[in-house]
Design an enzyme around this catalytic site. Structure first.
Site, PDB file in Angstrom:
ATOM      1  N   HIS A  86     -29.662   5.268  16.639  1.00 44.06           N
ATOM      2  CA  HIS A  86     -29.391   5.526  18.057  1.00 44.06           C
ATOM      3  C   HIS A  86     -30.526   4.993  18.917  1.00 44.06           C
ATOM      4  CE1 HIS A  86     -31.545   9.057  16.424  1.00 44.06           C
ATOM      5  NE2 HIS A  86     -32.044   9.233  17.624  1.00 44.06           N
TER       6      HIS A  86
ATOM      7  N   HIS B  92     -32.552   5.376  22.493  1.00 44.90           N
ATOM      8  CA  HIS B  92     -32.854   6.270  23.611  1.00 44.90           C
ATOM      9  C   HIS B  92     -32.947   5.456  24.901  1.00 44.90           C
ATOM     10  CE1 HIS B  92     -34.183   9.803  21.147  1.00 44.90           C
ATOM     11  NE2 HIS B  92     -34.427   8.854  20.256  1.00 44.90           N
TER      12      HIS B  92
END
Ligand SMILES: [Zn+2]
Length: 141
Positions: A103, A105
């Protein structure tokens, strides 16, 4: 499903089994609010397919993921009126990756948000509070 996908909280969000404040979704990617944001408007952008780190991805896939993060960074900046945006991505425990589903940010930043030169501290935010921000960002995508 092979590997740790069944235990993966991000896969469970993608499958609708765990609630999240969704910001964006298409066939390949999803983005939602971080529940412990560094600043309000901190989102996570991830591929729907379970990959633990960039080491499990072709460089082109990683590039496409970052392109998606960059697009959403524009929406976050507009929605929050941020002065700047950090885009960051951690691979492995040693690099402070907490959830083992790759993922990115996207974190809104402000000129005066780190007077000591440190990151603002993360705070847990209830899902209901995140929904309002998610809506504002969705409107800017
Ligand atoms: Zn996963």
């Amino acid at each position: 499903m092979p590997g740790g996908e069944l235990d993966c909280v991000f896969c469970r969000i993608i499958q609708g089994e765990v609630e999240a404040a969704l910001v964006y979704e298409d066939d390949t990617y999803v983005a939602f609010m971080d529940i412990r944001p560094i600043n309000p408007g901190h989102i996570l952008v991830l591929p729907k397919v379970h990959r633990e780190t960039v080491f499990d991805m072709a460089p082109e896939e990683t590039g496409a993921l970052f392109a998606q993060a960059a697009r959403l960074a524009v929406a976050v900046k507009e929605a929050l009126g941020a002065d700047g945006i950090n885009i960051g991505q951690n691979n492995g425990r040693a690099a402070q990756q907490i959830v083992p589903h790759v993922h990115v940010h996207v974190i809104p930043r402000y000129v005066d948000d780190s007077p000591a030169g440190r990151w603002p501290s993360r705070k847990a935010v209830p899902l209901t509070d995140l929904e309002g921000l998610a809506q504002e960002i969705r409107a800017s995508v």
